[in-house]
Write a protein that holds these residues in place. Structure first.
Motif, mmCIF file in Angstrom:
data_model
loop_
_atom_site.group_PDB
_atom_site.id
_atom_site.type_symbol
_atom_site.label_atom_id
_atom_site.label_comp_id
_atom_site.label_asym_id
_atom_site.label_seq_id
_atom_site.Cartn_x
_atom_site.Cartn_y
_atom_site.Cartn_z
ATOM 1 N N ARG A 227 1.005 -2.086 0.793
ATOM 2 C CA ARG A 227 0.780 -0.697 1.159
ATOM 3 C C ARG A 227 -0.716 -0.387 1.084
ATOM 4 N NH1 ARG A 227 4.669 1.758 -3.310
ATOM 5 N NH2 ARG A 227 3.435 0.186 -4.438
ATOM 6 N N ALA B 214 -5.302 5.513 1.336
ATOM 7 C CA ALA B 214 -4.280 6.400 1.888
ATOM 8 C C ALA B 214 -4.690 7.860 1.742
ATOM 9 C CB ALA B 214 -2.939 6.149 1.192
ATOM 10 N N PRO C 157 -1.798 1.351 8.570
ATOM 11 C CA PRO C 157 -0.857 0.811 7.569
ATOM 12 C C PRO C 157 -0.262 -0.532 7.964
ATOM 13 C CG PRO C 157 -0.480 3.156 7.897
ATOM 14 C CD PRO C 157 -1.428 2.726 8.977
#
Length: 330
Positions: A5, A11, A59
Protein backbone atom coordinates in the motif's frame (compact mmCIF):
# COMPACT_ATOMS: atom_id res chain seq x y z
CA UNK A 1 6.49 -9.56 1.82
CA UNK A 2 6.65 -5.77 1.88
CA UNK A 3 3.61 -3.58 2.47
CA UNK A 4 2.29 -2.85 -1.02
CA UNK A 5 0.00 0.00 0.00
CA UNK A 6 1.11 3.61 -0.44
CA UNK A 7 3.07 4.72 2.63
CA UNK A 8 0.82 6.77 4.93
CA UNK A 9 2.86 9.94 4.31
CA UNK A 10 2.48 9.54 0.55
CA UNK A 11 -1.21 8.64 0.69
CA UNK A 12 -1.88 11.69 2.85
CA UNK A 13 0.16 13.97 0.60
CA UNK A 14 -1.75 12.78 -2.47
CA UNK A 15 -5.13 13.10 -0.75
CA UNK A 16 -4.35 16.65 0.34
CA UNK A 17 -3.61 17.69 -3.23
CA UNK A 18 -6.35 15.84 -5.12
CA UNK A 19 -10.00 16.85 -5.54
CA UNK A 20 -11.67 13.85 -7.24
CA UNK A 21 -14.81 15.80 -8.14
CA UNK A 22 -12.66 18.04 -10.38
CA UNK A 23 -10.72 15.23 -12.03
CA UNK A 24 -13.30 12.77 -13.36
CA UNK A 25 -12.97 13.99 -16.96
CA UNK A 26 -9.16 13.89 -16.75
CA UNK A 27 -9.28 10.38 -15.27
CA UNK A 28 -11.54 9.22 -18.10
CA UNK A 29 -9.11 10.64 -20.68
CA UNK A 30 -6.21 9.01 -18.85
CA UNK A 31 -7.79 5.55 -18.88
CA UNK A 32 -8.78 5.85 -22.53
CA UNK A 33 -5.29 7.04 -23.47
CA UNK A 34 -3.54 4.15 -21.78
CA UNK A 35 -5.93 1.62 -23.31
CA UNK A 36 -5.02 3.09 -26.70
CA UNK A 37 -1.27 2.79 -25.90
CA UNK A 38 -0.80 6.55 -26.05
CA UNK A 39 2.34 8.07 -24.58
CA UNK A 40 2.18 9.86 -21.24
CA UNK A 41 2.57 13.15 -23.07
CA UNK A 42 -0.67 12.38 -24.91
CA UNK A 43 -2.59 10.60 -22.13
CA UNK A 44 -1.48 12.99 -19.37
CA UNK A 45 -1.17 16.32 -21.20
CA UNK A 46 -1.63 18.76 -18.30
CA UNK A 47 -1.63 19.27 -14.54
CA UNK A 48 -5.19 17.91 -14.22
CA UNK A 49 -4.11 14.71 -15.96
CA UNK A 50 -1.10 14.39 -13.65
CA UNK A 51 -3.35 14.80 -10.60
CA UNK A 52 -5.74 12.18 -11.97
CA UNK A 53 -2.78 9.85 -12.51
CA UNK A 54 -1.62 10.29 -8.92
CA UNK A 55 -5.07 9.46 -7.56
CA UNK A 56 -5.99 6.64 -9.93
CA UNK A 57 -2.74 5.01 -11.07
CA UNK A 58 -0.16 5.65 -8.36
CA UNK A 59 -1.48 3.00 -5.90
CA UNK A 60 -1.34 0.23 -8.52
CA UNK A 61 2.07 1.29 -9.80
CA UNK A 62 3.43 1.38 -6.26
CA UNK A 63 2.05 -2.09 -5.50
CA UNK A 64 3.48 -3.64 -8.68
CA UNK A 65 6.91 -2.03 -8.26
CA UNK A 66 7.08 -3.10 -4.60
CA UNK A 67 6.16 -6.67 -5.57
CA UNK A 68 9.03 -6.71 -8.08
CA UNK A 69 11.42 -5.23 -5.53
CA UNK A 70 10.46 -8.15 -3.29
CA UNK A 71 11.63 -10.51 -6.07
CA UNK A 72 14.96 -8.70 -6.18
CA UNK A 73 15.28 -8.90 -2.40
CA UNK A 74 14.54 -12.65 -2.54
CA UNK A 75 17.19 -13.19 -5.21
CA UNK A 76 19.77 -10.97 -3.51
CA UNK A 77 18.97 -10.87 0.24
CA UNK A 78 22.12 -8.88 1.03
CA UNK A 79 21.36 -6.15 -1.51
CA UNK A 80 21.25 -2.78 0.24
CA UNK A 81 21.23 -0.03 -2.39
CA UNK A 82 22.45 3.41 -1.43
CA UNK A 83 21.87 5.17 -4.76
CA UNK A 84 18.71 4.90 -6.86
CA UNK A 85 18.01 6.09 -10.41
CA UNK A 86 14.31 6.28 -11.32
CA UNK A 87 13.82 6.67 -15.09
CA UNK A 88 10.48 7.88 -16.39
CA UNK A 89 9.77 8.63 -12.74
CA UNK A 90 6.37 10.27 -13.09
CA UNK A 91 5.41 11.48 -9.60
CA UNK A 92 8.25 9.44 -8.06
CA UNK A 93 6.32 6.26 -7.28
CA UNK A 94 9.21 3.81 -7.71
CA UNK A 95 11.52 6.07 -5.70
CA UNK A 96 9.08 6.01 -2.79
CA UNK A 97 8.87 2.20 -3.05
CA UNK A 98 12.65 1.80 -3.01
CA UNK A 99 13.10 4.12 -0.04
CA UNK A 100 10.35 2.27 1.88
CA UNK A 101 11.86 -1.18 1.29
CA UNK A 102 15.57 -0.42 1.69
CA UNK A 103 16.54 1.87 4.61
CA UNK A 104 20.00 1.98 3.05
CA UNK A 105 18.79 4.33 0.28
CA UNK A 106 20.57 7.64 0.77
CA UNK A 107 20.41 9.26 -2.68
CA UNK A 108 17.60 9.33 -5.25
CA UNK A 109 17.74 10.69 -8.78
CA UNK A 110 14.48 10.95 -10.72
CA UNK A 111 14.42 11.53 -14.47
CA UNK A 112 11.11 12.70 -15.95
CA UNK A 113 10.33 14.57 -19.17
CA UNK A 114 7.04 16.14 -18.03
CA UNK A 115 7.31 19.41 -16.11
CA UNK A 116 3.93 18.73 -14.46
CA UNK A 117 5.07 15.31 -13.23
CA UNK A 118 8.37 16.75 -12.00
CA UNK A 119 6.52 19.44 -10.06
CA UNK A 120 4.26 16.89 -8.40
CA UNK A 121 7.21 14.57 -7.66
CA UNK A 122 9.05 17.42 -5.93
CA UNK A 123 5.94 18.42 -4.01
CA UNK A 124 5.23 14.89 -2.80
CA UNK A 125 8.90 14.21 -1.98
CA UNK A 126 8.81 16.89 0.71
CA UNK A 127 6.61 14.50 2.74
CA UNK A 128 8.99 11.56 2.33
CA UNK A 129 12.13 10.15 3.87
CA UNK A 130 15.34 12.25 3.77
CA UNK A 131 16.54 10.58 0.56
CA UNK A 132 13.32 11.69 -1.14
CA UNK A 133 13.34 15.18 0.34
CA UNK A 134 16.79 15.76 -1.16
CA UNK A 135 16.12 13.93 -4.44
CA UNK A 136 17.64 15.23 -7.66
CA UNK A 137 14.66 15.59 -10.01
CA UNK A 138 15.72 16.41 -13.53
CA UNK A 139 14.53 16.50 -17.12
CA UNK A 140 16.01 14.16 -19.74
CA UNK A 141 14.93 11.92 -22.59
CA UNK A 142 15.25 8.28 -21.51
CA UNK A 143 15.34 7.24 -25.18
CA UNK A 144 18.79 8.85 -25.32
CA UNK A 145 21.03 7.03 -22.80
CA UNK A 146 23.87 9.50 -23.35
CA UNK A 147 21.68 12.23 -21.82
CA UNK A 148 21.06 10.30 -18.58
CA UNK A 149 22.93 10.77 -15.29
CA UNK A 150 26.21 8.86 -15.32
CA UNK A 151 25.99 7.50 -11.81
CA UNK A 152 27.11 5.04 -10.63
CA UNK A 153 23.78 3.81 -9.23
CA UNK A 154 23.19 0.69 -7.18
CA UNK A 155 19.59 0.35 -8.41
CA UNK A 156 18.00 1.62 -11.62
CA UNK A 157 14.23 1.41 -12.07
CA UNK A 158 12.24 1.82 -15.28
CA UNK A 159 8.58 1.46 -14.28
CA UNK A 160 5.79 1.67 -16.88
CA UNK A 161 8.06 3.75 -19.13
CA UNK A 162 9.60 1.36 -21.68
CA UNK A 163 6.11 0.78 -23.09
CA UNK A 164 6.21 4.33 -24.48
CA UNK A 165 9.51 3.93 -26.34
CA UNK A 166 10.13 2.47 -29.77
CA UNK A 167 11.26 -1.10 -29.25
CA UNK A 168 14.74 -0.42 -30.62
CA UNK A 169 15.13 2.51 -28.22
CA UNK A 170 13.95 0.34 -25.31
CA UNK A 171 16.49 -2.35 -26.21
CA UNK A 172 19.32 0.19 -26.43
CA UNK A 173 18.38 1.79 -23.13
CA UNK A 174 18.26 -1.41 -21.08
CA UNK A 175 21.38 -2.85 -22.71
CA UNK A 176 23.18 0.36 -21.75
CA UNK A 177 21.85 0.22 -18.19
CA UNK A 178 22.96 -3.34 -17.52
CA UNK A 179 26.40 -2.42 -18.78
CA UNK A 180 26.76 -0.25 -15.69
CA UNK A 181 27.24 -1.45 -12.12
CA UNK A 182 24.20 -2.36 -10.04
CA UNK A 183 20.80 -3.92 -10.63
CA UNK A 184 18.08 -2.93 -13.09
CA UNK A 185 14.34 -3.38 -12.45
CA UNK A 186 11.85 -3.06 -15.31
CA UNK A 187 8.08 -3.11 -14.74
CA UNK A 188 5.59 -2.98 -17.60
CA UNK A 189 1.84 -3.49 -18.12
CA UNK A 190 0.86 -7.16 -18.04
CA UNK A 191 -0.40 -7.28 -21.62
CA UNK A 192 0.51 -9.57 -24.53
CA UNK A 193 1.97 -6.56 -26.36
CA UNK A 194 4.22 -5.56 -23.49
CA UNK A 195 5.27 -9.16 -22.78
CA UNK A 196 6.41 -9.49 -26.39
CA UNK A 197 8.37 -6.25 -26.17
CA UNK A 198 9.87 -7.27 -22.84
CA UNK A 199 11.06 -10.57 -24.31
CA UNK A 200 12.82 -8.66 -27.09
CA UNK A 201 14.45 -6.41 -24.48
CA UNK A 202 15.38 -9.54 -22.53
CA UNK A 203 17.24 -11.00 -25.49
CA UNK A 204 19.07 -7.74 -26.10
CA UNK A 205 20.19 -7.55 -22.48
CA UNK A 206 21.32 -11.18 -22.45
CA UNK A 207 23.42 -10.43 -25.52
CA UNK A 208 24.86 -7.47 -23.61
CA UNK A 209 25.95 -9.76 -20.77
CA UNK A 210 23.06 -9.46 -18.33
CA UNK A 211 22.10 -11.98 -15.67
CA UNK A 212 18.37 -12.53 -15.15
CA UNK A 213 17.41 -12.59 -11.49
CA UNK A 214 13.64 -12.77 -12.03
CA UNK A 215 11.18 -13.85 -13.24
CA UNK A 216 12.94 -16.16 -15.70
CA UNK A 217 14.65 -19.20 -14.11
CA UNK A 218 16.79 -19.67 -17.24
CA UNK A 219 18.61 -17.70 -19.93
CA UNK A 220 17.09 -19.50 -22.92
CA UNK A 221 14.32 -18.34 -25.21
CA UNK A 222 10.91 -17.87 -23.63
CA UNK A 223 9.10 -21.23 -23.98
CA UNK A 224 5.57 -19.80 -23.94
CA UNK A 225 3.52 -20.28 -27.12
CA UNK A 226 2.52 -17.22 -29.19
CA UNK A 227 -0.97 -17.07 -27.65
CA UNK A 228 0.33 -16.89 -24.06
CA UNK A 229 2.31 -14.31 -22.14
CA UNK A 230 4.23 -14.09 -18.87
CA UNK A 231 2.73 -11.73 -16.31
CA UNK A 232 1.46 -11.74 -12.76
CA UNK A 233 -0.92 -9.79 -10.54
CA UNK A 234 -1.01 -7.83 -7.30
CA UNK A 235 -4.16 -6.80 -5.42
CA UNK A 236 -4.49 -3.08 -4.73
CA UNK A 237 -6.72 -1.49 -2.11
CA UNK A 238 -8.80 1.42 -3.38
CA UNK A 239 -9.54 4.58 -1.46
CA UNK A 240 -12.90 6.30 -1.98
CA UNK A 241 -11.25 8.82 -4.28
CA UNK A 242 -9.59 5.98 -6.20
CA UNK A 243 -12.91 4.17 -6.62
CA UNK A 244 -14.62 7.33 -7.78
CA UNK A 245 -12.03 8.13 -10.43
CA UNK A 246 -11.87 4.54 -11.67
CA UNK A 247 -15.65 4.11 -11.63
CA UNK A 248 -15.15 1.10 -9.35
CA UNK A 249 -17.78 -0.63 -7.23
CA UNK A 250 -15.43 -2.80 -5.10
CA UNK A 251 -12.66 -1.58 -2.77
CA UNK A 252 -9.84 -3.28 -4.65
CA UNK A 253 -8.43 -3.92 -8.10
CA UNK A 254 -5.95 -6.44 -9.50
CA UNK A 255 -2.99 -4.86 -11.25
CA UNK A 256 -1.46 -7.15 -13.84
CA UNK A 257 2.15 -6.49 -14.74
CA UNK A 258 5.21 -7.98 -16.45
CA UNK A 259 8.76 -7.41 -15.29
CA UNK A 260 12.47 -8.18 -15.46
CA UNK A 261 15.10 -7.96 -12.73
CA UNK A 262 18.62 -7.85 -14.16
CA UNK A 263 22.24 -7.45 -13.16
CA UNK A 264 25.53 -7.45 -15.01
CA UNK A 265 27.24 -10.80 -15.47
CA UNK A 266 26.61 -13.99 -17.40
CA UNK A 267 24.42 -16.68 -15.87
CA UNK A 268 20.82 -17.28 -14.99
CA UNK A 269 18.42 -17.18 -12.10
CA UNK A 270 19.70 -16.80 -8.56
CA UNK A 271 17.19 -18.34 -6.13
CA UNK A 272 17.37 -22.03 -7.04
CA UNK A 273 18.84 -23.47 -10.21
CA UNK A 274 16.47 -26.44 -10.03
CA UNK A 275 13.20 -24.66 -9.46
CA UNK A 276 10.65 -22.82 -11.54
CA UNK A 277 8.46 -19.73 -11.66
CA UNK A 278 4.70 -20.18 -11.10
CA UNK A 279 3.13 -18.92 -14.31
CA UNK A 280 -0.53 -18.63 -13.33
CA UNK A 281 -2.81 -19.03 -10.31
CA UNK A 282 -2.37 -22.51 -8.78
CA UNK A 283 -5.17 -25.05 -9.23
CA UNK A 284 -6.35 -26.23 -5.82
CA UNK A 285 -8.46 -29.29 -4.97
CA UNK A 286 -8.98 -31.39 -1.84
CA UNK A 287 -6.31 -33.80 -3.03
CA UNK A 288 -3.55 -31.61 -4.46
CA UNK A 289 -2.22 -28.25 -5.58
CA UNK A 290 -1.08 -28.06 -9.20
CA UNK A 291 1.42 -25.41 -10.29
CA UNK A 292 2.14 -24.42 -13.89
CA UNK A 293 5.85 -23.66 -14.11
CA UNK A 294 8.54 -22.15 -16.26
CA UNK A 295 11.48 -24.38 -15.32
CA UNK A 296 15.21 -23.85 -14.98
CA UNK A 297 15.90 -26.00 -18.05
CA UNK A 298 13.87 -23.60 -20.22
CA UNK A 299 10.79 -25.81 -20.52
CA UNK A 300 7.21 -25.53 -19.33
CA UNK A 301 5.88 -28.09 -16.87
CA UNK A 302 3.68 -28.82 -13.90
CA UNK A 303 4.37 -29.65 -10.27
CA UNK A 304 1.83 -31.36 -8.04
CA UNK A 305 1.84 -31.31 -4.25
CA UNK A 306 -0.43 -33.97 -2.70
CA UNK A 307 -2.54 -33.15 0.35
CA UNK A 308 -1.39 -36.36 2.03
CA UNK A 309 2.01 -34.72 2.50
CA UNK A 310 0.64 -32.29 5.04
CA UNK A 311 3.71 -30.15 5.65
CA UNK A 312 4.52 -29.76 1.95
CA UNK A 313 0.85 -29.12 1.13
CA UNK A 314 0.61 -26.43 3.80
CA UNK A 315 3.79 -24.74 2.58
CA UNK A 316 2.66 -24.93 -1.05
CA UNK A 317 -0.64 -23.34 -0.11
CA UNK A 318 1.22 -20.15 0.77
CA UNK A 319 2.63 -19.85 -2.75
CA UNK A 320 0.84 -18.04 -5.53
CA UNK A 321 1.03 -16.69 -9.03
CA UNK A 322 4.49 -15.30 -9.70
CA UNK A 323 6.23 -17.02 -6.79
CA UNK A 324 9.24 -19.29 -7.15
CA UNK A 325 8.83 -23.01 -6.47
CA UNK A 326 12.02 -24.90 -5.71
CA UNK A 327 12.33 -28.61 -6.42
CA UNK A 328 12.28 -29.48 -2.73
CA UNK A 329 8.85 -27.87 -2.47
CA UNK A 330 7.31 -29.97 -5.24
Amino acid sequence: MSDRRLPPALATAVAERIRPERLEAAATRLSAGYRANLSSRQAVPDAAGVAAYAASRMPATYAAVTAVFDRLAAARPDFAPKTVLDLGAGPGTASWAAAALWPSVASVTMVEASADFRALAADLARSGLPALQTADIRQANIAQPYSLPAGPFDLTVVAYALTELDLSAAERLVADLVGRAGRVVIVEPGTPRDHGRLMAVRQATLAAGARILAPCPHAGLCPLPPDDWCHTSVRVERSRAHMRLKGGTVPFEDERYAYLVLESGAGSFAEDDNGGRILRPPRLSKHEIVFSLCRADGTLGEAKVASRDRSAFKAAGKLGWGDFLSDDQS
